[in-house]
Write an enzyme that holds these catalytic residues in place. Structure first.
Site, PDB file in Angstrom:
ATOM      1  N   GLU A   1       0.823  -1.219   0.000  1.00 14.18           N
ATOM      2  CA  GLU A   1       0.000   0.000   0.000  1.00 14.18           C
ATOM      3  C   GLU A   1       0.857   1.269   0.000  1.00 14.18           C
ATOM      4  O   GLU A   1       0.831   2.064   0.946  1.00 14.18           O
ATOM      5  CB  GLU A   1      -0.961   0.002   1.190  1.00 14.18           C
ATOM      6  CG  GLU A   1      -1.995  -1.095   1.099  1.00 14.18           C
ATOM      7  CD  GLU A   1      -3.091  -0.991   2.165  1.00 14.18           C
ATOM      8  OE1 GLU A   1      -2.850  -0.356   3.203  1.00 14.18           O
ATOM      9  OE2 GLU A   1      -4.178  -1.554   1.951  1.00 14.18           O
TER      10      GLU A   1
ATOM     11  N   GLU B   1      -6.383  -8.250  -0.672  1.00 15.27           N
ATOM     12  CA  GLU B   1      -6.765  -8.331   0.743  1.00 15.27           C
ATOM     13  C   GLU B   1      -8.259  -8.090   0.856  1.00 15.27           C
ATOM     14  O   GLU B   1      -8.840  -7.328   0.073  1.00 15.27           O
ATOM     15  CB  GLU B   1      -6.081  -7.246   1.580  1.00 15.27           C
ATOM     16  CG  GLU B   1      -4.598  -7.402   1.797  1.00 15.27           C
ATOM     17  CD  GLU B   1      -4.029  -6.248   2.643  1.00 15.27           C
ATOM     18  OE1 GLU B   1      -4.773  -5.651   3.443  1.00 15.27           O
ATOM     19  OE2 GLU B   1      -2.844  -5.952   2.478  1.00 15.27           O
TER      20      GLU B   1
HETATM   21  C1  GLA Z   1      -4.153  -2.830   5.015  1.00 13.12           C
HETATM   22  C2  GLA Z   1      -2.753  -3.402   5.067  1.00 13.12           C
HETATM   23  C3  GLA Z   1      -2.638  -4.647   5.869  1.00 13.12           C
HETATM   24  C4  GLA Z   1      -3.474  -4.586   7.115  1.00 13.12           C
HETATM   25  C5  GLA Z   1      -4.909  -4.287   6.751  1.00 13.12           C
HETATM   26  C6  GLA Z   1      -5.839  -4.255   7.924  1.00 13.12           C
HETATM   27  O1  GLA Z   1      -4.872  -3.162   3.928  1.00 13.12           O
HETATM   28  O2  GLA Z   1      -2.227  -3.619   3.789  1.00 13.12           O
HETATM   29  O3  GLA Z   1      -1.283  -4.843   6.192  1.00 13.12           O
HETATM   30  O4  GLA Z   1      -2.973  -3.621   7.993  1.00 13.12           O
HETATM   31  O5  GLA Z   1      -4.954  -3.018   6.136  1.00 13.12           O
HETATM   32  O6  GLA Z   1      -7.175  -4.094   7.507  1.00 13.12           O
END
Ligand code: GLA
Ligand code: ZN
Length: 680
Positions: free
Chosen positions: A158, A318
């Protein structure tokens, strides 16, 4: 292109996986790691993302590498038929790095030097940081490049944020010099005769501050350039990160996980650098009827994330299998939600359903964030059972993998336009650009249409209908593309505040919508803004609709007036117009309307243009998408977003791949149910 090759070599299936942190359980590896593999097998997990925040475990001290545990993990994954999505660890740096080289830490927009901590707290200009990242990435590629478990590279995590340190100031100035050539050209482009802002040289320019009492936060040219620079900087860092990987493992695809409409990075620009786009999807599920809106919002985000990846099958990298730990209210996911969340991603073109996180950590910040495996380490938990059901479903519909969206409708969402709109000081401070684009998206879907999301730099040929809401900034080349598209027979929809400024954020002087005036056949003279409760109204195809907030006062020049304002001093002026241009036409909607009107408009256009709805007459709270596979095989996904059953007329007999039942005509879809239909 109908059928794409698998994301990872040798994996022509839908991928099921998630973020896996075995280094948190090194001391318990004999029990926990084994258990993990047994869980993975039960849930049909075929990929795991590893190493995302592992820098301190891979290089505990400068130049001292400890890959042995990672070797074991890679071997273990391979032995269990699981592909690794192996991360570069730049998402968080170990303390020794910040201690020895404080330059790697950021300076914020208040010019405060950051202390060690958090995740994305590193300067993208820092030569030391770049060198350290290149070194560890190279080591990873050398060590695992030939490992049979390696399926893909997960670059950092991210990407985001910005840094205002002296190194970044200098990079910014150099970037400006490259872009503008001379300071005179920059002063012209930024209209710096305003407020005595003419710079004498590039070294006088500083990044914007926030708040504005500290320094410059009002110069539009500066702010827009800083956003362009910051976005470019992330792209440039990505290119830097993948250099050793592409050199040593050219056949292994790379991605970085995106965050839908995250404002600071133009994902269309970054997306062009990725082998596949991937994103992290965290809908704020409510467990009520309001989930229909959650789903329409997510539907747009999936289409956008597919769009930035050039419409190839993408990855939902994710999602949470249960409550997250950062929403204002972190409620449980109602039964069936996880399956709907996963299948909705696939419906919109994802070839993966992945979660954060595989196993809940025992301590620290995310110890209560949803995971497949809970602290109890039991497989009979509700959440794990639901994840197993997703695994089963993905196996059942595995043939969907690689199929593509073949949509005839394009909807514009443009980051640079958004940046310019954010700064523009008129009408209202919050322009509601994203919400407006989502309203058009959900209306198009309600009309049964599949939608690609594009920006002003994407090709428009091949589409039949292009919708460009609030297209305020016209980037170089876009007006010509639009003219070619409409001239050749395409249909365009424009709305209020379109064509106000050029790529430099300078207003067009010959009347709005600037270079699109001829296509639209209208001239927008003024725009009124009113509180939401002060509505106006207009009639369209025999029905009266409300409009609110933004009311543009337009003159139909060559356009035909389809509807007019019914009240206020501009009663009788056009709200909806249609202009013939070349072989095509342009609709102009001069006020902010509800999705009721937009749905009616898009139903009409669907008929007029002979566009084929994926499923005609979708009820409220349902969605449909189409993926086309090898030999033109069509997969129709029909989704019920609601917590109660619904009825959808699915038309001629089709087989539901998930249940193997044949359905036809009016069909009951259970609460949060999904059908994956193929022609018999
Ligand atoms: C983000 C991050 C993850 C985690 C999630 C929690 O998407 O990439 O590492 O912290 O949030 O929801
Ligand atoms: Zn910096």
């Amino acid at each position: 292109m109908a059928q794409y090759p698998p994301i990872m070599k040798g994996m022509p299936v839908l991928l099921h996986g998630g973020d896996y942190n075995p280094e948190q359980w090194l001391k318990q590896k004999d029990t926990i790691w084994k258990e993990d593999m047994a869980f993975a097998k039960k849930a049909g997990i075929n990929t795991l993302s590893i190493g995302i925040f592992s820098w301190a475990h891979l290089e505990p001290q400068e130049g001292c590498y400890t890959f042995e545990w990672m070797d074991e993990v890679m071997d273990m994954l391979h032995a269990n038929g699981i592909k690794a999505i192996l991360a570069t660890p730049s998402g968080a740096r170990p303390p020794w790095l910040a201690e020895k080289y404080p330059e790697v830490l950021r300076v914020n927009n208040l010019r405060q030097k950051m202390l060690y901590g958090g995740r994305h707290n590193h300067c993208l200009s820092s030569p030391v940081y770049r060198e350290k990242v290149a070194q560890i990435n190279e080591k990873l590629a050398q060590r695992y490049g030939k490992h049979p478990a390696l399926g893909m590279w997960h670059i950092s995590n991210e990407y985001g944020g910005e840094c205002h340190c002296p190194l970044c100031q200098q990079e910014f100035q150099d970037w400006l010099k490259d872009r503008y050539g001379t300071i005179e050209a920059l002063n012209e482009a930024w209209w710096n005769q305003f407020w005595a802002h003419r710079y004498n040289n590039f070294r006088q320019i500083e990044s914007p501050t926030s708040p504005d009492w500290l320094g410059e936060n009002e110069n539009h040219g500066l702010k827009l350039s800083w956003r362009r620079f910051t976005s470019w900087h992330h792209c440039d860092f990505y290119v830097h990160e993948i250099e050793p990987l592409k050199r040593i493992t050219p056949e292994i695809p790379c991605t970085t996980n995106l965050m839908s409409t995250y404002p600071a990075i133009d994902y269309f620009a970054l997306g062009r650098l990725l082998d596949r786009s991937s994103w992290d999807n965290y809908p704020a599920w409510t467990g009520t009827e309001a989930d229909a809106e959650v789903c329409t919002d997510t539907a747009f985000k999936h289409d956008l994330m597919r769009g930035v990846g050039d419409n190839k099958p993408f990855m939902m990298m994710e999602s949470s299998p249960s409550a997250v730990n950062w929403q204002p209210i972190n409620g449980l996911r109602r039964p069936g939600t996880i399956l709907l969340q996963g299948l909705q991603a696939v419906a919109h073109g994802s070839d993966t359903v992945q979660y954060f996180q595989f196993r809940k950590s025992r301590g620290n910040f995310e110890k209560f964030h949803g995971a497949l495996i809970d602290h109890t380490g039991r497989s009979d938990t509700r959440v794990f059972q639901e994840v197993c059901a997703v695994g089963e479903a993905l196996k059942t519909i595995a043939s969907v993998a690689g199929s593509s969206a073949e949509n005839k409708v394009a909807l514009l969402y443009d980051w640079e336009n958004r940046w310019a709109l954010d700064d523009a000081r008129f009408v209202t401070p919050q322009k509601g650009y994203e919400q407006t684009v989502i309203a058009h998206h959900s209306a198009l879907m309600a009309a049964g249409l599949g939608v690609d999301v594009v920006d002003e730099t994407c090709a428009l040929n091949g589409y039949r209908l292009v919708v460009a809401p609030m297209c305020y900034m016209l980037r170089n080349g876009f007006p010509d593309q639009v003219k070619t598209f409409v001239g050749a027979g395409g249909t365009l929809v424009l709305t209020y505040i379109s064509g106000y400024v050029n790529q430099d954020d300078l207003c067009f002087l010959d009347g709005f919508p600037g270079p699109l005036r001829e296509v639209a056949g209208v001239w927008a003279e003024e725009v009124d803004a009113r509180p939401p409760q002060l509505t106006n109204s207009f009639a369209y195809e025999g029905k009266t609709y409300l409009c609110r907030e933004y009311f543009e006062l337009i003159h139909a020049q060559t356009a035909e007036v389809l509807s007019v304002y019914q009240s206020d001093f501009y009663a009788g002026m056009p709200v909806v117009t249609k202009n013939e241009y070349g072989k095509g036409c342009c609709y102009y909607v001069a006020a902010r309307t509800g999705t009721d009107f937009l749905t009616a408009l898009y139903r009409t256009l669907t008929r007029e243009q002979g566009l084929e709805p994926i499923v005609p007459g979708l009820p409220q709270g349902a969605g449909a998408t189409l993926r086309v596979g090898a030999d033109g095989l069509e997969y129709r996904f029909v989704m019920n977003y609601l917590p109660e059953e619904t009825r959808v007329n699915v038309g001629p007999p089709q087989r539901d791949l998930l249940t193997c039942h044949t359905v036809a005509g009016e069909t009951v879809i259970p609460p949060r149910g999904v059908l994956v239909l193929v022609k018999e």
